[in-house]
Design an enzyme around this catalytic site. Structure first.
Site, PDB file in Angstrom:
ATOM      1  N   HIS A 115    -124.815 -37.868 -20.210  1.00 53.32           N
ATOM      2  CA  HIS A 115    -125.022 -37.655 -21.640  1.00 53.32           C
ATOM      3  C   HIS A 115    -125.771 -36.357 -21.901  1.00 53.32           C
ATOM      4  O   HIS A 115    -126.493 -35.851 -21.037  1.00 53.32           O
ATOM      5  CB  HIS A 115    -125.858 -38.804 -22.229  1.00 53.32           C
ATOM      6  N   GLY A 118    -114.595 -39.175 -23.728  1.00 51.02           N
ATOM      7  CA  GLY A 118    -115.812 -38.658 -24.333  1.00 51.02           C
ATOM      8  C   GLY A 118    -116.257 -39.357 -25.605  1.00 51.02           C
ATOM      9  O   GLY A 118    -115.521 -40.133 -26.213  1.00 51.02           O
ATOM     10  N   GLU A 119    -117.503 -39.052 -25.998  1.00 50.90           N
ATOM     11  CA  GLU A 119    -118.081 -39.543 -27.258  1.00 50.90           C
ATOM     12  C   GLU A 119    -118.558 -38.344 -28.067  1.00 50.90           C
ATOM     13  O   GLU A 119    -119.077 -37.374 -27.515  1.00 50.90           O
ATOM     14  CB  GLU A 119    -119.275 -40.474 -26.986  1.00 50.90           C
ATOM     15  N   ASN A 168    -122.124 -36.695 -27.547  1.00 49.28           N
ATOM     16  CA  ASN A 168    -122.436 -35.706 -26.513  1.00 49.28           C
ATOM     17  C   ASN A 168    -121.567 -34.454 -26.580  1.00 49.28           C
ATOM     18  O   ASN A 168    -121.997 -33.376 -26.168  1.00 49.28           O
ATOM     19  CB  ASN A 168    -122.262 -36.347 -25.131  1.00 49.28           C
TER      20      ASN A 168
END
Length: 561
Positions: free
Chosen positions: A272, A340-341, A344
């Site tokens: 992260h 992914g998010e 981040n």
């Protein structure tokens, strides 16, 4: 690689290919070098393929195609079962006179799991060099003829509906490797020779035996011992989650050392830039932490859980980082990747795609780039979203890291099956593993099991509610919110009762087995203990004394060994 061609022992034809997706096989005098091979192919292509006249295949070319179809099914015969490696068909229709030119399905080279094991330079029999790929790759490589920056595609072909990677939709892969000595594959079977200007000829093994056949079937992968094979008594592996959002780098290394002593098989660390909640208070650089763990441990496996190789990192950087960490850990590293998010990925200012489909496309391209770089040499790539220009990873391990791909639905599980070596998930849904297997996936299946250890359940649940309530929001929320303050607002309604229902809380081993069992029933065989309790040392001691043997004995359908 060098600038000479070889004849096929079956048909007497010479083979012309680059590391792409097409294969051209021509009949006639063997070209003396790359330039003449290019001229020969262009001449045959223009005269026999790029024409309105329908020419039957010559006897030699027909024999060559028949030999291919004796081993691999024709698309026309096998479309429903989806096991043909060709993206065109019937295959004989791609032949015209003394030449045949056809394409492979993009996913098949990965799925078929054939690869050169070792290569040896001709003219220097004492100089063994490490292979620049991995066990579990391709029967004919991803091969094709690139001429003048284009893929020559031939006449109009029958193609699979929606086939990803067919020449009409696939990114162009360029081979810019300078000429070098011929590399021949050692093994039991004879190979064929593929040829490409600027790359030269390489003998490609199209048959593997014994151990390699076991790997092709998914029974073994490179670096595995017999006890790692599915169905063996020691098949279940148990990992410890290093919560990089909750602890500083030195503390994470200390916990990893304790986990090794406690008998965990691997540690997995989140990658992260931000923590989920501000009160977690940490988010060190995962790759530095993993390098330090590699230096402080000797047995335990290491994994990212997971890295997004598309926005915050370019896949070329991840390819280099993973190869380096694999060398430092002496083969103990597993590269966990995902789409992914926003939490981040938005930080670098390039934006994070709103459409999940776009994220999946980017992940697919990133994995293609990583695989391409791991095959050695200077590489370039032109995709819809990502590019690579004249790059090479110089330090490659003999056994490349396993890649576990995070998935939650059919599209992502197909990516995991086609371009990964394993599956990664955070939910105990059986359909995730089922979709993965239906797409041809045979690798290890990782899942995070929510736990919170403390001497009593109330204390454990209270600690998890304070720092880990974000885990109850679901992936659709977790992947979209941009900052910890947003997760703070989104989790105000989460209660202690919700945590007790989701997590194994307290010090009763039976509850931990109860929470872990659905993951085993769903088909996961790499369970990650994700402790959200207030005392990591207490949890590790509890695992060693109460859980280790019991959780490894869990079997599907609630039975124990």
């Amino acid at each position: 690689m060098a600038a000479s061609c070889r004849r096929c022992a079956v048909s007497g034809a010479w083979h012309s290919a680059a590391v792409s997706y097409d294969l051209a096989v021509g009949e006639g005098a063997e070209p003396a070098d790359d330039a003449r091979a290019g001229e020969a192919f262009t001449r045959l292509y223009d005269r026999h393929i790029d024409t309105d006249e329908e020419l039957p295949a010559s006897p030699r070319i027909a024999a060559y195609v028949a030999r291919l179809l004796a081993r691999w099914a024709d698309l026309a015969e096998d479309e429903e079962e989806d096991t043909s490696p060709w993206s065109t068909g019937p295959l004989i229709d791609e032949a015209a006179g003394p030449v045949v030119h056809f394409s492979m399905r993009y996913a098949w080279p990965k799925r078929s799991r054939h690869t050169p094991r070792t290569v040896r330079r001709r003219g220097d029999s004492s100089a063994s060099i490490r292979r620049q790929g991995r066990c579990g790759r391709n029967p004919l490589k991803k091969i094709g003829w690139a001429q003048g920056g284009e893929i020559h595609r031939g006449r109009k072909r029958r193609r699979r509906s929606g086939e990803v990677g067919a020449p009409s939709t696939m990114p162009t892969v360029h081979e810019d490797v300078p000429a070098a000595p011929v590399e021949t594959v050692t093994g039991r079977s004879a190979g064929i020779t593929a040829h490409h200007p600027g790359v030269g000829s390489v003998v490609l093994d199209v048959q593997r035996a014994d151990r390699y056949d076991a790997r092709r079937r998914g029974v073994l992968r490179c670096g595995q011992n017999a006890h790692d094979a599915p169905g063996s008594e020691e098949h279940m592996k148990v990992g410890y989650k290093l919560a990089a959002e909750a602890f500083g780098p030195a503390e994470l290394v200390r916990q990893a050392v304790l986990a090794e002593k406690a008998g965990f098989d691997f540690v997995e660390i989140s990658d992260h830039y931000h923590p989920w909640l501000d009160n977690q208070g940490h988010s060190p650089f995962a790759w530095t932490v993993l390098g330090s763990i590699a230096a402080r441990t000797s047995r335990i496996g290491l994994a990212t859980g997971v890295t997004c190789p598309t926005v915050r990192y370019h896949p070329a950087i991840i390819a280099q980082a993973a190869a380096t960490l694999s060398l430092l850990s002496e083969g103990r590293f597993v590269l966990g990747v995902g789409s992914g998010e926003r939490l981040n990925e938005h930080v670098v200012g390039h934006g994070f795609p709103d459409a999940v489909r776009t994220r999946h496309e980017m992940l697919r391209e990133a994995l293609e780039i990583i695989r391409l770089l791991w095959s050695g040499g200077y590489r370039s790539y032109e995709g819809k979203h990502l590019r690579l220009e004249d790059a090479r990873v110089f330090d490659l391990p003999e056994e490349l890291p396993l890649i576990a791909v995070a998935a939650s639905g059919q599209v992502s599980t197909r990516i995991a099956a086609e371009l990964g070596d394993g599956l990664f998930a955070t939910e105990d849904k059986p359909e995730i593993v089922r979709h993965y297997r239906d797409a041809g996936g045979t690798g290890p299946r990782y899942a995070e099991v929510p736990m919170a250890w403390a001497p009593d359940a109330h204390t454990a649940a209270k600690a998890a509610l304070e720092t880990s309530r974000w885990a109850l929001t679901g992936w659709k929320v977790m992947s979209e919110l941009p900052n910890p303050v947003n997760f703070e607002a989104a989790t105000t309604t989460v209660r202690e009762e919700d945590v007790l229902e989701k997590f194994a809380c307290g010090a009763d081993p039976a509850r931990y087995l109860e929470v872990a069992q659905p993951f085993v029933d769903a088909g996961f065989d790499r369970l990650v203990m994700q402790n959200a309790g207030p005392d990591p040392d207490g949890f590790i001691d509890f695992y060693r004394s109460e859980l280790d043997g019991r959780i490894r004995q869990l079997k599907p359908n609630g039975t124990q060994a």
